[in-house]
Each structure stands twice: as structure tokens, then as C-alpha cells.
Design an enzyme around this catalytic site. Structure first.
Site, PDB file in Angstrom:
ATOM      1  N   ASP A 199       0.903  -1.147   0.000  1.00 26.26           N
ATOM      2  CA  ASP A 199       0.000   0.000   0.000  1.00 26.26           C
ATOM      3  C   ASP A 199       0.942   1.196   0.000  1.00 26.26           C
ATOM      4  O   ASP A 199       1.579   1.480   1.015  1.00 26.26           O
ATOM      5  CB  ASP A 199      -0.871   0.001   1.265  1.00 26.26           C
ATOM      6  CG  ASP A 199      -1.845   1.169   1.274  1.00 26.26           C
ATOM      7  OD1 ASP A 199      -1.425   2.287   0.905  1.00 26.26           O
ATOM      8  OD2 ASP A 199      -3.009   0.974   1.643  1.00 26.26           O
ATOM      9  N   HIS A 200       1.048   1.868  -1.123  1.00 28.90           N
ATOM     10  CA  HIS A 200       2.143   2.836  -1.235  1.00 28.90           C
ATOM     11  C   HIS A 200       2.005   3.997  -0.245  1.00 28.90           C
ATOM     12  O   HIS A 200       2.982   4.685   0.036  1.00 28.90           O
ATOM     13  CB  HIS A 200       2.319   3.327  -2.680  1.00 28.90           C
ATOM     14  CG  HIS A 200       1.338   4.381  -3.101  1.00 28.90           C
ATOM     15  ND1 HIS A 200       0.068   4.098  -3.490  1.00 28.90           N
ATOM     16  CD2 HIS A 200       1.457   5.723  -3.196  1.00 28.90           C
ATOM     17  CE1 HIS A 200      -0.551   5.212  -3.803  1.00 28.90           C
ATOM     18  NE2 HIS A 200       0.271   6.226  -3.632  1.00 28.90           N
ATOM     19  N   HIS A 263      -5.788   2.790   1.306  1.00 31.57           N
ATOM     20  CA  HIS A 263      -5.090   3.982   1.809  1.00 31.57           C
ATOM     21  C   HIS A 263      -5.832   4.650   2.977  1.00 31.57           C
ATOM     22  O   HIS A 263      -5.243   5.010   3.984  1.00 31.57           O
ATOM     23  CB  HIS A 263      -4.912   5.022   0.697  1.00 31.57           C
ATOM     24  CG  HIS A 263      -4.336   4.462  -0.571  1.00 31.57           C
ATOM     25  ND1 HIS A 263      -3.383   3.486  -0.575  1.00 31.57           N
ATOM     26  CD2 HIS A 263      -4.564   4.762  -1.881  1.00 31.57           C
ATOM     27  CE1 HIS A 263      -3.054   3.197  -1.837  1.00 31.57           C
ATOM     28  NE2 HIS A 263      -3.761   3.954  -2.640  1.00 31.57           N
TER      29      HIS A 263
END
Ligand code: BG6
Length: 512
Positions: A199-200, A263
Site C-alpha cells: 500500500d504505497h 489507503h
């Protein structure tokens, strides 16, 4: 300026540990993620000395490319996305790149990959260590894992010797059952310690700083609960629409799967979690899971009451006329996919019971801004006077995730010369000023962590499934027809009017 530019002021990641030698295999090497994010991140890591000399990157995709063609394409990506100074380092980077072509369901392709990796072990000294990156559409995850497993490319984590790790991109499933099924497929081939669900957002410096702010200081944490906090607003606003031909993908996901399940839930976890006993991967992730488990179990009617969804129609963005969602390329003309979602929820645990958390995210909003605003309670008595129209005298802490990365604390100060009139003033922290350098790109941090074998910033099985459990109730309410359909909002506005009713009690959404 791109943060990956060869900036002399750039702080970059600390060079405390260099990973062991390894070969990285990029599934989806011809895709957009490799082009925009992964290629520049590897290049930057190599340029700043974070990669061991014995590290090669092997592209795997359907196209019939040679090693040279792959290098050519990677160079084009770097020229576009890695900032200035690519040419100077390119001769050192190019020899690390190789390519092997194949389809994901072809056993021979995995045998060829195996042969290629054995050769690379000899030529580049990668010592059998393998990092497989699945930057492909989710329907291929299971097939690729099976192919890797059957070809003997995944080692047992119980045996001493070289390691294998797999990075899995989002979306991890499209609802709870599909995420559970995928986790089942993953666990047939891999041990949880070998899985890195990315999950960047967790790679962003400002997101990691949430824990630093909360648990590296004493002044905030002692006020971080239902006694002192009035409400929390989390906003993830984007001004873009379906940029880069993403319409077809987005139309199957919508804001809830694209942003909320991953996010947004991660930001919520970091804001609401209890202090972990230490910063080990499992200690941190176990605390995050507890937040997800405290999410409400909504009925279809609860969803209708607490969630508002919208879809943008034509309007104007940054001074330009832009098309509506239904006119975007790849989007079905009758699509009911939401491009905006707002919700009000409370966490059912001791610390937060009764404190409303307001979440909103959307495309084609007036600007790009991600922030978390903690509204503290008003003083119990009103000794002072406030400017006319001033709503709340409570303090507010705003964590700016992006842009203008930083944090600000609003408090009241006496207006000079007045007897008892107060006015809001702010203490402001800005990364750019305090550290004189832009933070590293999220993907650089995350790729380095996988190579170092540190899963702290990646999501665990139970985390993904708990987030889906919450989201699934919303999806069910939508598909049952109990919730209203997406409400149209003009591009360039802050979403449907109806979303304002969720935050009536607080005097509205924060104006960003
Ligand atoms: C991605 C979503 O995961 O995150 C995109 O798929 C979104 O739709 C992007 O635009 C936002 O990331 P960032 O880092 O630009 O805030």
C-alpha cells in the site's frame, strides 16, 4: 521538481544497511506502474548506493522483447520520470536489466525464467535470492503464484539458504470473499513472512510520521482520546479524473475499492491505534488490526445513513472545462461507479467510543490534498470572547500528508491590546523548511524494505480481510438498493451537497 531528481540537497534514505544480493523479477514490466514508479525507484536506489552491486532486475511480460529492447524502454521511462541526471548514471544501471517474455499461464515461461535467473546468479552474483513483484491486474495474481510455485521458484522459508519474497500490488481482491480466496491461493505457495502486500501510502514519509508524532512525543498522546478529541476528519482529495487511461480499471473499483479499503483505512489505523509494544512488524500490524476490528458492523440502513457517494459530471478543473465521468475513456456509459465517497463512523473501543471520524475522498475535487485534522474539544467554560462568527475555540492539529507536507497546531491567543478577545493562531511545521530536502519517494522506501526483509510497512492477511469486512457491508448496501445511487457533482467542486449533512454537527467539512 520531481523528488527523484539528482538533487544535491536530497536527504534520501539512510544507508544503514544494504540488502543482500538478489534478482528482482517484475511481472508487468511493460505496464504503467513499472514505467512511472518502479523503474525510477530502482534507479534512484541504485544511484544513491542502496542496492548491492549484485542486484539485477528482470522484466517479465507477454511482449517479445529482448534484454536490449527492455533497457531501451526503461531508459525512456527514466527520462520521463526520474528527473535530471539520468544519462550520467545510466551506463552503470543498464547492465543490471534483463528481460524474459512469456504468458502468465505458460509453464514453459516459468522454466525459461528459472534458467534466466540461474544465468543471472552466475553473471551478476545474485546468489539465488529472488524478489518477485506482481505489478499486474489482480486476476493474474493466483496464476502467477501457482506458476512460480510449480517451477520451484519459491523456496521454503524454513530452510537456510537463499530467500524468495513476493510483492503483491493492490487491489487485493474486490470484496471480502475474493480477498479471502486470494489469501488462500497465496498461502498455498507462500508463508506469510514471504508476502509483501503493498500500500504505497505506508511508504510516504508523512504517513510514517503519524506514529512518530504520536508515540515519539508525550504532549499529543495524552490528549488523543474521547475525553479530549471532538472529532477527526480525514480527507484524500484529488483534482485528477481518469488520467492515464485508467477509466476501465477505475470503473470496476470506484473510490471505495481504489482509496477507502486500502489507503484511507491505513490512515485511520495509524491515527486511531494504540501504542505498539515496539516497532516490530507484527507489533505494529497487530495494533492496526484492532482498529479495523473496532469499525462498526453496519446494516444496509446504517450505510444509507452514514455514507454518501457521488459521481462527477462535466465541470471545470484548474480553469479548464473537463468531461464528466461517464464520458471518460473506458467507463461504461451507464456506470454507477462512485468517484466520491464520504462517511461518518465511530470506532467501538474504549479510547474512541462516541468520537465521530469523518472520511472523504474523491476525484475531480478542486485540489489535491490529503490531510488528517484532529479537532480537540472546546474549553469547558467560556472565559474569553471570540471574533464574531468564530465557531469553535477548540484546538486543531492538522497533519498534512501531501502536498505542503507538515503539521500545524491551531490555538487561541489574546489579540494584543484587547482585554479578553481571542484569535486563532498557528504553529506550523514544514518538512521542506525543517529538513531542507524533499522526502524520498514512497516506492523507494518500500522496495528497499522488501529487499531488507522488513514487512512493517506492508499489510498482513488479517489487516486486509478486516478492512474488507467493513467495506463489504457498504458494497452490500449499495447492491441491495437500500442506499441511494451516486449523486452527481460538478467536476471542480467538493462533491455532493448531501455529504455536508454528515458533518452538520461540526459546522461542515474543513475548507482546504
Ligand atoms: C492509487 C489509486 O492507489 O493512489 C489512484 O489507484 C490514486 O487512483 C493514487 O490517484 C493516489 O496516490 P498519491 O500518492 O498520488 O496520493
Amino acid at each position: 521538481m520531481s523528488t527523484t531528481e539528482a538533487n544535491p540537497l536530497r536527504q534520501g534514505l539512510p544507508r544503514t544497511r544494504v540488502p543482500e544480493p538478489c534478482a528482482v523479477v517484475l511481472f508487468g514490466a511493460t505496464g504503467d506502474l513499472t514505467h512511472r514508479k518502479l523503474a525510477p525507484a530502482f534507479f534512484q536506489l541504485a544511484r544513491e548506493g542502496h542496492l548491492p552491486a549484485e542486484c539485477a532486475i528482470v522484466g517479465f511480460a507477454r511482449r517479445d522483447w529482448t534484454d536490449d529492447k527492455f533497457r531501451e524502454e526503461m531508459k525512456l521511462s527514466l527520462d520521463e520520470f526520474a528527473g535530471a541526471g539520468v544519462d550520467a548514471f545510466w551506463p552503470q544501471f543498464a547492465p543490471r536489466l534483463a528481460f524474459t517474455s512469456g504468458t502468465f499461464d505458460d509453464a514453459t515461461a516459468y522454466e525459461n525464467l528459472k534458467t534466466k535467473l540461474d544465468e543471472i546468479d552466475k553473471s551478476h552474483g545474485t546468489r539465488g535470492n529472488r524478489l518477485f513483484y506482481l505489478a499486474v491486474a489482480p486476476e493474474f495474481f493466483g496464476t502467477i503464484l501457482e506458476g512460480l510455485g510449480k517451477a520451484g521458484l519459491i523456496y521454503s522459508p524454513w530452510q537456510a539458504g537463499p530467500w524468495s519474497r513476493v510483492v503483491i500490488e493492490k487491489p487485493f481482491g474486490h470484496d471480502l470473499p475474493s480477498a479471502q480466496k486470494l489469501n488462500g491461493e497465496v498461502s498455498k505457495v507462500l508463508d506469510e513472512r514471504q508476502v509483501y502486500r503493498i500500500d504505497h501510502y505506508l511508504g510516504k514519509e508523512t504517513v510514517q510520521n503519524i506514529l512518530a508524532l504520536r508515540f515519539g512525543n508525550t504532549i499529543f498522546e495524552s490528549l488523543w482520546d474521547r475525553e479530549h478529541v471532538e472529532s477527526v476528519q480525514i480527507t484524500m482529495a484529488e483534482d485528477v479524473g481518469m488520467a492515464g487511461g485508467r477509466g476501465a480499471y477505475y470503473d470496476t473499483a470506484g473510490a471505495i475499492r481504489d482509496m477507502v479499503q486500502n489507503h484511507m483505512m491505513q490512515l485511520l489505523c495509524l491515527v486511531a491505534m494504540e501504542p505498539p509494544v515496539n516497532l516490530s512488524a507484527d507489533a505494529v500490524r497487530s495494533e492496526k488490526v484492532k482498529v479495523l476490528q473496532a469499525l462498526p458492523r453496519w446494516s444496509a440502513e446504517d450505510v444509507a445513513k452514514n455514507v454518501v457517494r457521488g459521481q462527477y459530471i462535466a465541470g471545470s478543473s484548474q480553469g479548464k472545462e473537463v468531461a464528466g465521468y461517464l464520458q471518460e475513456k473506458g467507463v461504461k456509459p451507464e456506470s454507477t461507479t462512485e468517484t466520491y465517497i464520504a462517511m461518518k463512523l465511530t470506532l467501538e473501543n474504549w479510547r474512541w467510543a462516541g468520537v465521530p471520524f469523518y472520511l472523504r475522498t474523491g476525484k475531480r475535487l478542486p485540489k489535491r490534498a490529503t490531510e488528517i485534522a484532529i479537532q480537540f474539544k472546546n474549553p469547558p467554560t467560556r472565559l474569553f470572547e471570540f471574533d464574531a462568527g468564530e465557531a469553535a475555540a477548540g484546538n486543531m492539529l492538522v497533519l498534512r500528508i501531501q502536498p505542503n507536507e507538515g503539521a500545524s497546531l491551531a490555538f487561541q491567543a489574546k489579540v494584543p491590546a484587547s482585554r479578553r478577545r481571542l484569535q486563532e493562531v498557528r504553529m506550523d511545521f514544514r518538512y521542506g523548511t525543517a529538513f531542507a530536502s524533499p522526502p524520498p519517494e514512497a516506492y523507494e522506501r518500500l522496495l528497499l524494505d522488501v529487499m531488507l526483509g522488513d514487512p512493517t510497512l506492508f499489510t498482513r492477511t488479517d489487516e486486509v480481510e478486516s478492512a474488507w469486512q467493513f467495506v463489504n457491508a457498504i458494497l452490500d448496501s449499495w447492491s441491495s438498493g437500500v442506499s441511494p445511487a451516486p449523486i452527481p457533482y460538478a467536476a471542480g467542486t467538493w462533491g455532493p451537497e448531501a455529504a455536508n449533512s454528515l458533518v452538520d454537527r461540526e459546522g461542515g467539512w474543513r475548507r482546504l
